[in-house]
Design an enzyme around this catalytic site. Structure first.
Site, PDB file in Angstrom:
ATOM      1  N   GLY A 180     -18.172  45.855  -2.407  1.00 50.15           N
ATOM      2  CA  GLY A 180     -19.385  46.646  -2.600  1.00 50.15           C
ATOM      3  C   GLY A 180     -20.625  45.785  -2.629  1.00 50.15           C
ATOM      4  N   ASN A 181     -21.737  46.382  -3.027  1.00 54.70           N
ATOM      5  CA  ASN A 181     -22.998  45.639  -3.117  1.00 54.70           C
ATOM      6  C   ASN A 181     -23.794  46.142  -4.321  1.00 54.70           C
ATOM      7  OD1 ASN A 181     -24.940  47.819  -2.186  1.00 54.70           O
ATOM      8  ND2 ASN A 181     -23.539  47.737  -0.443  1.00 54.70           N
ATOM      9  N   ARG A 182     -24.939  45.501  -4.566  1.00 53.57           N
ATOM     10  CA  ARG A 182     -25.693  45.773  -5.796  1.00 53.57           C
ATOM     11  C   ARG A 182     -26.719  46.892  -5.688  1.00 53.57           C
ATOM     12  NH1 ARG A 182     -24.862  41.662  -9.453  1.00 53.57           N
ATOM     13  NH2 ARG A 182     -24.055  39.742  -8.554  1.00 53.57           N
ATOM     14  N   SER A 183     -26.690  47.679  -4.628  1.00 53.50           N
ATOM     15  CA  SER A 183     -27.688  48.747  -4.509  1.00 53.50           C
ATOM     16  C   SER A 183     -27.409  49.852  -5.537  1.00 53.50           C
ATOM     17  CB  SER A 183     -27.661  49.327  -3.091  1.00 53.50           C
ATOM     18  OG  SER A 183     -28.614  50.354  -2.997  1.00 53.50           O
TER      19      SER A 183
END
Ligand code: C5P
Length: 220
Positions: A29-32
């Site tokens: 995943g990512n930090r958005s």
């Protein structure tokens, strides 16, 4: 912001960050957080638009009054966008979509006993949804892309952004600098917008709702 200037318009907004499954319990995943995309959906609704929000793993509350479609992976987000985009007046691709996904999704939980001291994951490219839309005829639809870059130098940031606008074929590219403490997950934002000829059309900073209105001002 001018109330009602988007009345009768249909806008599709993607928000959040995709999760690419590895096995039944893990993902890449990512930090958005989805904060900027949700602010755009909120602002568009306040200006009278009919809003479809394609929500990928939001860490913030959903805005009221929007038609929300929940997705998780890039592939799901793509299907939802492709279903909602035809005939829309505006499509804003604010979600952070994973560029790669695991080549295989394990049916069972991956076990360390099977991999020992090291584990190499094989990834494959995801389709670029924005570029797909941008390179199809989209007359009557204003297509807005985002670029979150870690480039510290302003001139370089602009060069990267112009190349990205061109590659994606979008009408407007919203560029922001992200890092360990900027952009993702934070309440404030500072962006530049680049138009179809590569010029900087405007800069906005402030809380994410002000930035959202600034983006919609350009769209209008
Ligand atoms: O290439 P990059 O990930 O920096 O591009 C960001 C922009 O492209 C965002 O608007 C994002 O929503 C969109 N994107 C996409 N499909 C991908 C990757 C990014 O639509 N696979």
């Amino acid at each position: 912001a001018p109330a009602g200037d988007l009345a009768g318009r249909r806008i599709v907004v993607t928000a959040g960050g995709t999760r690419e499954p590895l096995d039944p319990v893990r993902f890449l995943g990512n930090r958005s957080s989805g904060r900027q995309g949700v602010a755009i959906a909120d602002a568009a609704r306040a200006r009278g638009a009919e809003v479809t929000l394609i929500a990928a793993n939001l860490e913030v509350d959903e805005p009221a009054g929007c038609d929300v479609r929940h997705v998780s992976s890039a592939e799901e987000l793509r299907a939802a966008v492709r279903a909602a985009a035809p005939g829309a007046d505006v499509v804003v691709m604010a979600a952070a979509v994973a560029d790669y996904r695991p080549a295989a999704v394990s049916e069972q939980k991956l076990k360390k006993d099977d991999s020992g001291d090291g584990l190499t994951l094989e990834l494959v490219r995801n389709p670029d949804i924005l570029a797909e839309l941008g390179h199809e005829p989209h007359e009557g639809t204003v297509l807005v892309g985002f670029a979150a870059e870690t480039e510290p130098d302003d001139e370089r940031l602009l060069e990267v952004a112009r190349a990205k606008r061109e590659a994606k074929g979008c009408d407007l590219l919203v560029v922001n600098r992200v890092g360990w403490s900027e952009g993702f997950g934070t309440p404030d934002n500072a962006v530049m917008m680049i138009g179809a000829s590569g010029e900087v059309v405007t800069r906005v900073n402030g809380d994410k709702l002000s930035v959202a209105h600034g983006i919609l001002d350009m769209v209008v």
